[in-house]
Enzyme design. Sequence first.
Site, PDB file in Angstrom:
ATOM      1  N   SER A 160     -45.676 -55.922  -7.408  1.00  0.00           N
ATOM      2  CA  SER A 160     -45.318 -57.339  -7.298  1.00  0.00           C
ATOM      3  C   SER A 160     -46.137 -58.090  -6.257  1.00  0.00           C
ATOM      4  O   SER A 160     -46.153 -59.322  -6.254  1.00  0.00           O
ATOM      5  CB  SER A 160     -43.826 -57.489  -6.994  1.00  0.00           C
ATOM      6  OG  SER A 160     -43.459 -56.715  -5.874  1.00  0.00           O
ATOM      7  N   ASP A 208     -36.527 -60.466   2.532  1.00  0.00           N
ATOM      8  CA  ASP A 208     -37.781 -60.104   1.872  1.00  0.00           C
ATOM      9  C   ASP A 208     -38.925 -60.278   2.863  1.00  0.00           C
ATOM     10  O   ASP A 208     -39.414 -61.386   3.079  1.00  0.00           O
ATOM     11  CB  ASP A 208     -38.003 -60.967   0.641  1.00  0.00           C
ATOM     12  CG  ASP A 208     -39.252 -60.559  -0.148  1.00  0.00           C
ATOM     13  OD1 ASP A 208     -39.992 -59.683   0.328  1.00  0.00           O
ATOM     14  OD2 ASP A 208     -39.478 -61.121  -1.239  1.00  0.00           O
ATOM     15  N   HIS A 217     -42.963 -59.558   0.251  1.00  0.00           N
ATOM     16  CA  HIS A 217     -43.680 -60.557  -0.527  1.00  0.00           C
ATOM     17  C   HIS A 217     -44.069 -61.738   0.370  1.00  0.00           C
ATOM     18  O   HIS A 217     -43.764 -61.757   1.563  1.00  0.00           O
ATOM     19  CB  HIS A 217     -42.821 -61.014  -1.706  1.00  0.00           C
ATOM     20  CG  HIS A 217     -42.496 -59.910  -2.660  1.00  0.00           C
ATOM     21  ND1 HIS A 217     -41.291 -59.245  -2.644  1.00  0.00           N
ATOM     22  CD2 HIS A 217     -43.225 -59.346  -3.643  1.00  0.00           C
ATOM     23  CE1 HIS A 217     -41.278 -58.310  -3.577  1.00  0.00           C
ATOM     24  NE2 HIS A 217     -42.439 -58.347  -4.207  1.00  0.00           N
TER      25      HIS A 217
END
Length: 420
Positions: A152, A391, A394
Amino acid sequence: MDQLRTQTINQLPSGAALIKRELCYTICFIFILISSIIALNLGSSSRSLPLFRFDHFFPRKLPPPFPHTHPLQACDYSYGKWVRVDKKNPVLLYDEDCPFLDPGFRCHRNGRKDIEFQKWRWQPHGCYLPRFNASDFLERSRNGRIVFAGDSMGRNQWESLLCILAQAVSNKSTIFEVNGSPITKHKGFLSMKFQDYNLTVEYYRTPFLAVLGRRPITTPSQVKLIVKVDQLHWRSKQWKGANVIVLNTGHWWNKEKIAKMGCYFQEGGTINMTMDVMEGFRRFIKTLVSWTTKNLNPEISHVFIRNHSPIHYMNGTWDDGGVCDAATEPEQDYKKLRPESWNNQYSAYAIKEINNSQVRLLNITYLTGFRKDGHPSKYREPGTPVGSPQDCSHWCLPGIPDTWNEILYAQLLSMEFRTK
């Protein structure tokens, strides 16, 4: 005789007249000399060294960085420093209104108030990182394919590139997903077509890049999944013929994740119950590099293996209360960066070992390591349950992956990239 001498003396110029004449001669000589030097400088090639330099007194106006009429000189863009910019020199190449952004990357819309993380640009040591020219890149890529494959973090970079390129397209409706799929955390692949340029920019979600499969029935019960270190993911056949291929992996190749998944490594049809994750990755990265040389045409495909994107969990891990929401600007002390990951060392060594200009390392680890401020942290996508982990893996967009794409663009310029 005396009369003739007196007449001759009277005809000679006076002392003042002699000085005046010599001064005129000197001024004329200096003027001619300067004019000649200026003419030589103006007529000299940009690659030759002028006879004299007047730049310190009359600085020349630098030409705009685009379009590039000559390839950029080779440069190591991976080492440098982050420099704050002001309103006169914006770094944003797009904004959160870009329709191709995953909701989880729109940090400002998700509640993040500070945008200081968007006010920095990367300055390499000893060279210039050109600003991304979307129109130029689209023209160079006309009738081509650009592929991103990996985890990702690769999706982060893929969406960044889509938004950058879309800025050069006036009619956004001419950009669409070929299968009508939405841009979400989609398992499988997505292919965005820039119709005006007959260009597709594709993303393949393959976290290991290798084949990931279920365990054979005859294996011990602790084996839940297998990673075949001698085989690329079956979607790799779709990467053949692409003009630019950016591959990344690493985040899933760690001891904790492998153990939690009950994952073991297979090679040559045999599951090795004792092979650890480091050895598994070492063998796979050699498989990956070998695949690129055997299956891709160097006249068509330019391959980049992008190394590790650092995470910045503090006071714990992702599932143990780790956070990163307090960071609002880059780390200033390089000594506080985390050590180079073993994944990177194996990748760099494998690429260097084959000595093939077709396969390059897209080295973003060092510059990204400073950017503890660029993660979504607690500002995750709408609908995220309260108390979910932050998170810190990312990246917010616009953000740090934009710089990865600027470096990718610069490397392609140095290779005189253009689809054929």
